[in-house]
Structure formats: structure tokens, C-alpha cells
Design a protein around this motif. Structure first.
Motif, PDB file in Angstrom:
ATOM      1  N   ARG A 188       0.826  -1.209   0.000  1.00  0.00           N
ATOM      2  CA  ARG A 188       0.000   0.000   0.000  1.00  0.00           C
ATOM      3  C   ARG A 188       0.856   1.254   0.000  1.00  0.00           C
ATOM      4  N   LYS A 189       1.933   1.252   0.775  1.00  0.00           N
ATOM      5  CA  LYS A 189       2.787   2.438   0.826  1.00  0.00           C
ATOM      6  C   LYS A 189       3.481   2.685  -0.509  1.00  0.00           C
ATOM      7  N   THR A 190       3.888   1.605  -1.175  1.00  0.00           N
ATOM      8  CA  THR A 190       4.493   1.769  -2.502  1.00  0.00           C
ATOM      9  C   THR A 190       3.495   2.378  -3.471  1.00  0.00           C
ATOM     10  N   LEU A 191       2.257   1.888  -3.458  1.00  0.00           N
ATOM     11  CA  LEU A 191       1.246   2.417  -4.365  1.00  0.00           C
ATOM     12  C   LEU A 191       0.950   3.884  -4.068  1.00  0.00           C
ATOM     13  N   GLU A 243      17.650   9.552  -9.784  1.00  0.00           N
ATOM     14  CA  GLU A 243      18.860   9.729  -8.989  1.00  0.00           C
ATOM     15  C   GLU A 243      19.153   8.428  -8.267  1.00  0.00           C
ATOM     16  N   THR A 244      20.405   8.012  -8.277  1.00  0.00           N
ATOM     17  CA  THR A 244      20.794   6.776  -7.619  1.00  0.00           C
ATOM     18  C   THR A 244      20.914   6.973  -6.114  1.00  0.00           C
ATOM     19  N   ALA A 245      20.262   6.088  -5.362  1.00  0.00           N
ATOM     20  CA  ALA A 245      20.447   6.027  -3.914  1.00  0.00           C
ATOM     21  C   ALA A 245      21.023   4.655  -3.577  1.00  0.00           C
ATOM     22  N   LEU A 246      22.011   4.637  -2.707  1.00  0.00           N
ATOM     23  CA  LEU A 246      22.624   3.373  -2.310  1.00  0.00           C
ATOM     24  C   LEU A 246      21.817   2.711  -1.204  1.00  0.00           C
ATOM     25  N   THR A 247      21.631   1.400  -1.315  1.00  0.00           N
ATOM     26  CA  THR A 247      20.997   0.620  -0.246  1.00  0.00           C
ATOM     27  C   THR A 247      22.061  -0.206   0.474  1.00  0.00           C
ATOM     28  N   ARG A 248      23.187   0.434   0.754  1.00  0.00           N
ATOM     29  CA  ARG A 248      24.333  -0.277   1.305  1.00  0.00           C
ATOM     30  C   ARG A 248      24.141  -0.695   2.759  1.00  0.00           C
ATOM     31  N   MET A 249      23.077  -0.231   3.416  1.00  0.00           N
ATOM     32  CA  MET A 249      22.839  -0.650   4.788  1.00  0.00           C
ATOM     33  C   MET A 249      22.266  -2.061   4.850  1.00  0.00           C
ATOM     34  N   PHE A 250      21.964  -2.647   3.661  1.00  0.00           N
ATOM     35  CA  PHE A 250      21.361  -3.972   3.619  1.00  0.00           C
ATOM     36  C   PHE A 250      22.322  -5.014   3.051  1.00  0.00           C
ATOM     37  N   ASN A 251      22.081  -6.237   3.425  1.00  0.00           N
ATOM     38  CA  ASN A 251      22.853  -7.372   2.953  1.00  0.00           C
ATOM     39  C   ASN A 251      22.788  -7.447   1.426  1.00  0.00           C
ATOM     40  N   ALA A 252      23.936  -7.291   0.772  1.00  0.00           N
ATOM     41  CA  ALA A 252      24.057  -7.356  -0.692  1.00  0.00           C
ATOM     42  C   ALA A 252      23.236  -6.277  -1.393  1.00  0.00           C
ATOM     43  N   GLY A 253      22.890  -5.209  -0.669  1.00  0.00           N
ATOM     44  CA  GLY A 253      22.127  -4.140  -1.298  1.00  0.00           C
ATOM     45  C   GLY A 253      22.953  -3.380  -2.324  1.00  0.00           C
ATOM     46  N   ARG A 254      22.288  -2.865  -3.347  1.00  0.00           N
ATOM     47  CA  ARG A 254      22.972  -2.071  -4.368  1.00  0.00           C
ATOM     48  C   ARG A 254      22.372  -0.672  -4.450  1.00  0.00           C
ATOM     49  N   THR A 255      21.326  -0.513  -5.220  1.00  0.00           N
ATOM     50  CA  THR A 255      20.791   0.829  -5.435  1.00  0.00           C
ATOM     51  C   THR A 255      19.268   0.823  -5.472  1.00  0.00           C
ATOM     52  N   ARG A 300      13.316  13.570   1.893  1.00  0.00           N
ATOM     53  CA  ARG A 300      12.491  12.480   2.421  1.00  0.00           C
ATOM     54  C   ARG A 300      12.506  11.288   1.467  1.00  0.00           C
ATOM     55  N   ARG A 301      12.372  11.532   0.181  1.00  0.00           N
ATOM     56  CA  ARG A 301      12.386  10.433  -0.792  1.00  0.00           C
ATOM     57  C   ARG A 301      13.742   9.730  -0.810  1.00  0.00           C
ATOM     58  N   THR A 302      14.795  10.488  -0.621  1.00  0.00           N
ATOM     59  CA  THR A 302      16.129   9.874  -0.570  1.00  0.00           C
ATOM     60  C   THR A 302      16.242   8.944   0.629  1.00  0.00           C
ATOM     61  N   ARG A 303      15.760   9.400   1.791  1.00  0.00           N
ATOM     62  CA  ARG A 303      15.788   8.537   2.983  1.00  0.00           C
ATOM     63  C   ARG A 303      14.972   7.276   2.757  1.00  0.00           C
ATOM     64  N   GLU A 304      13.813   7.419   2.153  1.00  0.00           N
ATOM     65  CA  GLU A 304      12.968   6.253   1.893  1.00  0.00           C
ATOM     66  C   GLU A 304      13.670   5.261   0.972  1.00  0.00           C
ATOM     67  N   ALA A 305      14.292   5.773  -0.081  1.00  0.00           N
ATOM     68  CA  ALA A 305      14.973   4.894  -1.037  1.00  0.00           C
ATOM     69  C   ALA A 305      16.150   4.177  -0.387  1.00  0.00           C
ATOM     70  N   ALA A 306      16.928   4.892   0.413  1.00  0.00           N
ATOM     71  CA  ALA A 306      18.124   4.304   1.025  1.00  0.00           C
ATOM     72  C   ALA A 306      17.796   3.314   2.125  1.00  0.00           C
ATOM     73  N   THR A 307      16.598   3.397   2.673  1.00  0.00           N
ATOM     74  CA  THR A 307      16.229   2.522   3.788  1.00  0.00           C
ATOM     75  C   THR A 307      15.228   1.447   3.374  1.00  0.00           C
ATOM     76  N   GLY A 308      15.220   1.109   2.095  1.00  0.00           N
ATOM     77  CA  GLY A 308      14.410  -0.015   1.629  1.00  0.00           C
ATOM     78  C   GLY A 308      12.954   0.318   1.414  1.00  0.00           C
ATOM     79  N   ARG A 309      12.610   1.601   1.301  1.00  0.00           N
ATOM     80  CA  ARG A 309      11.216   1.985   1.110  1.00  0.00           C
ATOM     81  C   ARG A 309      11.003   2.715  -0.222  1.00  0.00           C
ATOM     82  N   GLY A 310      11.945   2.516  -1.164  1.00  0.00           N
ATOM     83  CA  GLY A 310      11.770   3.084  -2.492  1.00  0.00           C
ATOM     84  C   GLY A 310      10.687   2.336  -3.244  1.00  0.00           C
ATOM     85  N   ILE A 311      10.302   2.870  -4.391  1.00  0.00           N
ATOM     86  CA  ILE A 311       9.169   2.265  -5.095  1.00  0.00           C
ATOM     87  C   ILE A 311       9.537   1.589  -6.411  1.00  0.00           C
TER      88      ILE A 311
END
Length: 746
Positions: A49-52, A517-529, A582-593
Motif C-alpha cells: 500500500r505504501k508503494t502504491l 537519482e541513484t540512492a545506495l541501499t548499502r545498509m542492507f545485505n548485498a544491497g545495491r541501489t 524524504r524520498r532519498t531517505r525512503e529509497a536508502a532505507t528499503g522503502r523506495g518504489i
């Protein structure tokens, strides 16, 4: 169009239960390395729902623009998309979300990076790697090298200082590799440290292998006989050179220099005898399906070719030594009107625009795509005058990782005490004739036929056409940088820079565009972007209000010509920046869409098409019919909507890297024919933009866009300063008025 519509067939999910558990996209790794990754959490499957809801927010600026242009009413069109999103959530979307959770449970690291992203974003893309997919970095010159060498010349041949600098940078990079790969992090290692350790290993000892429809990555083989070698290309000849001990410790830098030097002498001797190399590497610059066909034909010609390919793919990385200094005349460089370079045929002065651009062009696209193997994950290249660059195939890692490694590689100049002689000896034909070769390196040859030689000529022509069509440039904006943005404007530098790009685009084209814009998901196991959707309603409000507002500080001084007060513009800018942050934080913390929407769409397409349960049957939706002869894929109005595709037409494809103190330039190609690829480096007192577009598009111009960016940055600074002055003046008047009222009562 250079878009993902050029993908091959369906994506195979390595960890789907119906498929084999083995995956060409997951590298083997020692158990100790995997244990370090347990320090990082798994990338989550975002809430449906949040993604939508976030998706619906992201399409609002496009619907608003459509209404303003008289195309359609915002409310009715937006309500239609809300209905489609609700239908998807309550219907087939639940099953797609469940399938993603199942995929995640079966995956070693996470649902996205183990199964989807590398294949979709890179390996299934069929366009040439040259310019379109590979990234590039141009490194600063080494001041310890004589200026007479750095200036360059028009002669041909390998320069001894070129060999020395190659050996020294290689030694430092290999030292980094050994330190990272052999290190076992202690419990206090940071998440970023774990991420860097793991990704350092991924960029070495691998290569992209061409396959029809979708390529694969060579599986890393630590026990390979070539695992401690580098691949060396010179005049299109291919060699491997042993540069490390079996435990990955680099050999002494003097030994590395001696072995590279021995290869150079061997090539001199071969060419003196009339031998010339068949430039098979040019084929790696071609359309991926064309190259896959030629690759298979080469394998069928002789086992020699299979052995050469194996040595290339299993080596640590590639080193390309170019026998020339690249000149502006080699490339279609569009000089700005105030350029100090008077003649492209002459040798440009050091650090002029023409000299820096010739360096950039040669790093990522040498003339006729010669002396490169574009499939190799990492290539260090040096010109005759020791100018150095790095190019990489994008699938194993993103450019941030090698940028960190090569920053370390060049931050310290050549140390004379590391060599037996302070000045390298000349490379002469006489020495080559008496050289007995020695040990530590090997020749690798090709067996070809008339068909392959004809295909090389054809690929060379296509590559040169792509090079000629690439409009690359660098804007080194030196009026201010991160220090002023953060300490004076009190705004986050990255979000501020993104708004400058939005304003520059809007002024140049007059409409809004989807921006990646690329955001890194490096806080996650094997995360990329993940993607940050920079285009927002708040950004649209700002760029529309600021479109006609000045072209620099001179306009601010006049003041009266502006319909919008700086105070109001500052408020709009701050609001847009808050949204972006805010969108950058969401993307970097696994809440991107965007990755989540991609996963849902792919899960849906894997479901059987059943007319009785078709999601299209009950809703007013765009047509989803498939072209005749192609297998129909299950879809839904949410994904069949043209606005869904439009919201992902990334005509502004952007990525920030670092302060970039050791880089003269960086870059990647534009994703759309009429768009821009922009990598930017935000330093304390400057911002550098490295831009690529296409000469073939009448709608783009790198030089003009550079000016639009500079204008936007000047205006945004003026808005911040004038807006703050207005606010202070209002506050002062308010305080003075309050004091007067207090005194009157007394």
C-alpha cells in the motif's frame, strides 16, 4: 531511444522453486565473507500500500502539467489511477506481493539483488556497453612525472613513464584488494565497512560473457591459474601478467614494472617482425546479441580461443596501454565559445577544456574502440603521456566502489624509492631484440577467419559512429560548493544540486521530466541501489516559479523585474528540498518504489494469462494487446498505463559520487536519445558536473545545458541570499513594531 525496451527475453529467477538453485549472477565467496554480511539486515520487501501511495504521489506533477496544457483534467485522471492502484492492491497485487515474499525466503541475500536487478538493469540490456552502460573515471595527473611527458606529443609508442605509473597504480590497487579481501572484520566494523569489503571483491576476477537474450557474469574462481594475473592489452595484443602471490599479496612494484616492461618489449619485437594483432576486443563494443553470435563462432574455430577467453575472464582486471596521446582532433568535441583552445589539431595545453575532454573520451571510448575489452569488469588505461583513466562494466558493482579504490590508487604519487632507478630507462628496439622474455607473463592469441575479420570491421564502424554521436562535457562550477550550501543556506547539498538540475532542465525544455537519482541501499545485505524520483509536485512548483527569475546575481539586484519575491521562491525551494530529502531517505532505507514496482510487474508477468481472471476485463484501462507472434504477458491497468511508462522515462539520469578530488571527470551515458546522463561531484567549494548527451538529438546540447546548470546555481544562491535578507527584514520590522507598542503602553 536507448531505453530498457531493448531488453531480451523474460528474466529467469535463480531462486524460484521451479528453477535450478544455481545462479550465474551470484558470485561464489568464502564462508568467512558471508558471515560478515550477516551483520547487515536483509533488504525488505516494501509494504504494498505504501508503494502504491508513493507511486501515486510521484505521477501528480505530470498530470498537473497535462491539465495546465489543456490535455486533460487532473482530478478525473488522478482518480482513475487511484482506482487502478486500489484494484491492484485488493486483487492480483496481493498474489504478486506474496510471490515476492516467497522469492525473498528462498534467496541467500534478498529478493531483488539475487534474482532481478543485475539481470534486468544490465545483463538483459542488448545495446552496446560502449558509452551506454559502462561507467568511466578520469584520474588526476601525477605531479612527480616530468611536465615534458605530461604535455604529450604526437609521436607513437609506449613511454617508460607510462609503464612506471601503470605499475605503481596497479600495486596500490592490488594492495587495497589484498587488505580488503583478506581482512576479517572485527565485531566493531561499521555497516559501510562491511559493504565496502564485500563489494571490493565483486569487482575483481570476473567478466561479462555474451549470451543471446541475456548475458551472464563469469563465476569467480579463486583457485584459477589466472586468479593472480592481470590482463594486459597493447596494440590490441593480449597478454596476462602475474602480479600477486597466491595469497593475493601484490608482488613488489619493481617486479610489476619489470614484467609490464618485458611485455612491451615483446610487442615491439613482434611488430618489428611485421606481426599485427587481430582486434577481437572491438567486438565487445557491439550490440550484445551480435557479439554473442560472434563469441560462439570464435569458440567453434579453435580451443585456443576458449583458452584466451578463460584467461581474460578469470584475471583480476585489465590494463590497457595506449601508444598515443589522445588529441581533440580524435573526437567530436564541441568547444564552448570562450574556449582557450584555438585549434583541435594542435597539442592542447594542460588542464584546458580540450585537453581534459580528450582524456575523458579516450578513457571511455578510444578511437575505433581499439585496445579495450569492454566486457571486463575493470580496465585501467594509460595514454602515452601517462594520463590515466578507469572504465568498468556495470553489472558486478556500481561506480562508487571502484571510485573509492582508485582514489586510493592515485592519491599518493609515484614513490621513487620503490624503484631501482629514479628515472625509467627508454624502451628501445635494440633491447627488444635481445630480450629473452623471462617469466611472469604469457601471450594469448586468437584464431580467426574471414567472417570474424569482416565482423570486426563492421563493429568498428558502428563503434566509431557511437563515439562521434556522443556529446560529452564537464562543468566545473567553482563559485561555491557544499560548504556554502550546508553552512550558509542550511540545505542538504545533494538535494540542492538535484533542484538545480530540475531548474536547468525546465528552462531548457519548458516541461517536466522523470528524473532518476541513484540512492545506495548499502545498509542492507548485498544491497545495491534504488531510484530516487527527483521530479515532485514541490519541485514543479519551484521550477515553474523560478523559470523566468533571473539568470544570475545581476538580475537579483534589479529586483523589480521579478514577479515572485525571493522570500516566496526560497520557501518553494526549501519545500522541494525537504520532499527530495524524504524520498532519498525512503529509497536508502528499503522503502523506495521503483525496484518494488519492477518486482511486482515481473511477478505478474510470470502468472498464466487467463481470460476469465484477466485484470483488464473489469476496468477502463489502456490497451494491453501484444504484437502478433509474441507471447502475451499478464498485465494490469496500473502497469499498462502510458503514464506508468512516462514516469520512468529518465531523460535526466543522474548520480552523485563524492567530492572527487582525484578525478578530472567521471560519467555514464544518457539513457534516452533526447536526454542527459549526469554524474556530479560535490566538493566543499565547487561542484563538478560530467554530462553526456547525443549530437543526433536536436533537443539536447551538452554545452547549452552546462550554461543552464550554471545559471540555475547562480540564481538559487541569489534566491537563498535575497530571501534570507527579506525574512530578516520582516522579522526586524516585526520586533521594532512590538517594541513601539510596548513603549506606548508603558
Amino acid at each position: 531511444m536507448i531505453s530498457r525496451s531493448t531488453l531480451g527475453g523474460r528474466i529467469a529467477f535463480p531462486y524460484c522453486s521451479r528453477l535450478s538453485r544455481s545462479s550465474p549472477y551470484i558470485f561464489s565467496s568464502r564462508r568467512a565473507r558471508l558471515s560478515t554480511m550477516e551483520k547487515l539486515p536483509r533488504l525488505p520487501v516494501p509494504d504494498l500500500r505504501k508503494t502504491l501511495d508513493r507511486y501515486l504521489q510521484s505521477i501528480q506533477p505530470f498530470l498537473r502539467e497535462d491539465e495546465a496544457r489543456g490535455h486533460s483534467l487532473f482530478e478525473s485522471n488522478y482518480e482513475k489511477r487511484v482506482q487502478w492502484a486500489d484494484d491492484f492492491e485488493k486483487g492480483i497485487g496481493r498474489l504478486c506481493q506474496h510471490k515476492l515474499h516467497e522469492l525473498d525466503a528462498r534467496s541467500p541475500h534478498n529478493w531483488l539483488d539475487d534474482n532481478i536487478w543485475t539481470n534486468y538493469a544490465y545483463l538483459s540490456w542488448r545495446v552496446p556497453l560502449l558509452i551506454n552502460s559502462n561507467w568511466w573515471l578520469t584520474l588526476v595527473n601525477d605531479p612527480s612525472i616530468p611536465e615534458s611527458i605530461l604535455r604529450g606529443d604526437t609521436r607513437s609508442g609506449i613511454e617508460p613513464w607510462q609503464v612506471r605509473r601503470a605499475a605503481y597504480i596497479l600495486h596500490r590497487v592490488l594492495d587495497w584488494r589484498a587488505r580488503m579481501v583478506n581482512q576479517h572484520p572485527d565485531p566493531d566494523t561499521t555497516r559501510t565497512g562491511v559493504w565496502l569489503l564485500t563489494n571490493t571483491e565483486k569487482m575483481f576476477n570476473t567478466c561479462r560473457l555474451p549470451r543471446t537474450g541475456a548475458d551472464v557474469l563469469a563465476t569467480r574462481n579463486p583457485s584459477s591459474e589466472y586468479a593472480q594475473d592481470i590482463m594486459l592489452m597493447l596494440y590490441d595484443f593480449v597478454y596476462t601478467v602475474r602480479v600477486c602471490e597466491d595469497d593475493r599479496t601484490p608482488l613488489p612494484v619493481q617486479t610489476i614494472e619489470d614484467r609490464i616492461r618485458a611485455v612491451v618489449l615483446d610487442v615491439i619485437k613482434r611488430m618489428e617482425s611485421g606481426e599485427s594483432a587481430v582486434p577481437v576486443g572491438v567486438l565487445t563494443s557491439d550490440d550484445r546479441d551480435c557479439w554473442a553470435e560472434d563469441y560462439q563462432h570464435l569458440l567453434s574455430l579453435s580451443p585456443t580461443n576458449a583458452s584466451t577467453f578463460r584467461a581474460i575472464s578469470e584475471s583480476i582486471m585489465a590494463l590497457s596501454l595506449d601508444h598515443y596521446t589522445a588529441m581533440p582532433s580524435h573526437y567530436p568535441i564541441s568547444t564552448s565559445p570562450n574556449s582557450s583552445q584555438s585549434s583541435q589539431a594542435s597539442i592542447p595545453a594542460l588542464d584546458t577544456d580540450a585537453e581534459i575532454l580528450a582524456h575523458l573520451y579516450n578513457t571511455r571510448s578510444p578511437p575505433r574502440a581499439r585496445n579495450r575489452f569492454f566486457d571486463k569488469s575493470l580496465t585501467l588505461s594509460l595514454e602515452r603521456n601517462t594520463r590515466t583513466g578507469v572504465m568498468g562494466e556495470h553489472a558486478p558493482v556500481d561506480a562508487l566502489v571502484p571510485s573509492i579504490v582508485f582514489d586510493y590508487g592515485v592519491v599518493a604519487g609515484i614513490e621513487p624509492s620503490a624503484f631501482s632507478e629514479p628515472v625509467p630507462r627508454p624502451l628501445t628496439l635494440e633491447e627488444a631484440r635481445v630480450s629473452d622474455g623471462g617469466k611472469g607473463w604469457s601471450r594469448w592469441d586468437w584464431v580467426t577467419d574471414e567472417r570474424i575479420e569482416a565482423r570486426i570491421r563492421e563493429a568498428e564502424g558502428r563503434a566509431q559512429a557511437s563515439i562521434n554521436n556522443s556529446d560529452a562535457g564537464i562543468l566545473d562550477f567553482g563559485e561555491y560548493g557544499a560548504d556554502w550550501i550546508s553552512s550558509v543556506a542550511h540545505l542538504p547539498p545533494d538535494a540542492y544540486t538535484q533542484l538545480a538540475l530540475q531548474l536547468a532542465w525546465y528552462r531548457s525544455r519548458g516541461f517536466f521530466t522523470a528524473t532518476y537519482e541513484t540512492a545506495l541501499t548499502r545498509m542492507f545485505n548485498a544491497g545495491r541501489t534504488e531510484c530516487v524520483r527527483s521530479a515532485s509536485v514541490e519541485a514543479l512548483d519551484f521550477v515553474q516559479a523560478a523559470k523566468e527569475w533571473g539568470r544570475g546575481t545581476e538580475c537579483v539586484a534589479e529586483g523589480s523585474q521579478h514577479e515572485v519575491e525571493p522570500r516566496a521562491l526560497l520557501h518553494l525551494l526549501q519545500h522541494a528540498i525537504r520532499t527530495h530529502a524524504r524520498r532519498t531517505r525512503e529509497a536508502a532505507t528499503g522503502r523506495g518504489i521503483d525496484r518494488h514496482l519492477l518486482g511486482l510487474k515481473l511477478m505478474l508477468e510470470e502468472l498464466p494469462v487467463d481470460a476469465s481472471t484477466s485484470a483488464l476485463s473489469s476496468l477502463d484501462s489502456p490497451s494491453s494487446s501484444s504484437p502478433t507472434g509474441l507471447p502475451q504477458k499478464r498485465t494490469h491497468p496500473l502497469f499498462a498505463d502510458p503514464l506508468f511508462s512516462r514516469s520512468q522515462e529518465w531523460k535526466l539520469s543522474t548520480s552523485g559520487l563524492s567530492a572527487g578530488d582525484q578525478f578530472r571527470g567521471t560519467g555514464f551515458g544518457a539513457g534516452w536519445e533526447d536526454g542527459y546522463g549526469i554524474n556530479y561531484l560535490i566538493a566543499p567549494r565547487r561542484i563538478k558536473f560530467c554530462i553526456e548527451s547525443k549530437f543526433s538529438s536536436p533537443l539536447t546540447s551538452t554545452n547549452k545545458f552546462k550554461q543552464h546548470i550554471a545559471d540555475a546555481l547562480q540564481d538559487m544562491r541569489a534566491i537563498c541570499e535575497a530571501g534570507e535578507l527579506e525574512l530578516k527584514d520582516i522579522k526586524k520590522k516585526s520586533v521594532d513594531g512590538e517594541d513601539t507598542r510596548v513603549q506606548a503602553r508603558l
